[in-house]
Design a protein around this motif. Structure first.
Motif: not given
Length: 136
Positions: A31-34, A57-58, A62-64
């Protein structure tokens, strides 16, 4: 070309597919573009193989990250591959029905679907609550 498709193609280059030789790559946008990428990783028994979408997805979780708005999927064959049923269910755990799924058909062509089109009436927390498997 769609930048997300380009990222998926780059990810597919790292696929480990000594048995099928069918490379798949995915690029998942939060959602934030990452963007998180994934590729398929085969195992000799096949059932332990990981799919590109699951890997993406994992990595994101894993990165929040748990909110996504778009995913691109490609294969080395550029055949318009869509996420399989298992990957659709994994995406449905974190995404609404309006998640855009972009499938690479090659030569700059893509097909777009929503997750809801690909997996209607998915198993979700409400399904489990109705069945009495989890509490409200």
């Amino acid at each position: 070309m769609d930048p997300l498709v380009e990222r998926a193609r780059e990810a597919a280059e790292n696929a480990y597919v000594p048995y099928s030789e069918y490379t798949v790559g995915a690029a998942l946008r939060t959602a934030d573009g990452t963007v998180y990428e994934g590729c398929n990783l085969e195992n000799a028994n096949y059932s332990n193989s990981l799919h590109a979408e699951e890997v993406a997805v994992a990595e994101a979780v894993k990165n929040g990250h748990e909110a996504f708005d778009r995913i691109a999927v490609t294969s080395g064959a550029r055949d318009g591959v869509t996420p399989c049923g298992m990957c659709r269910q994994t995406l449905a755990e974190f995404c609404d029905d309006d998640l855009v799924v972009v499938c690479d058909e090659g030569d700059g062509e893509t097909a777009e679907y929503t997750l809801g089109e690909l997996i209607p009436n998915t198993i979700d927390v409400e399904t489990l609550q109705e069945a009495g498997s989890v509490e409200d």
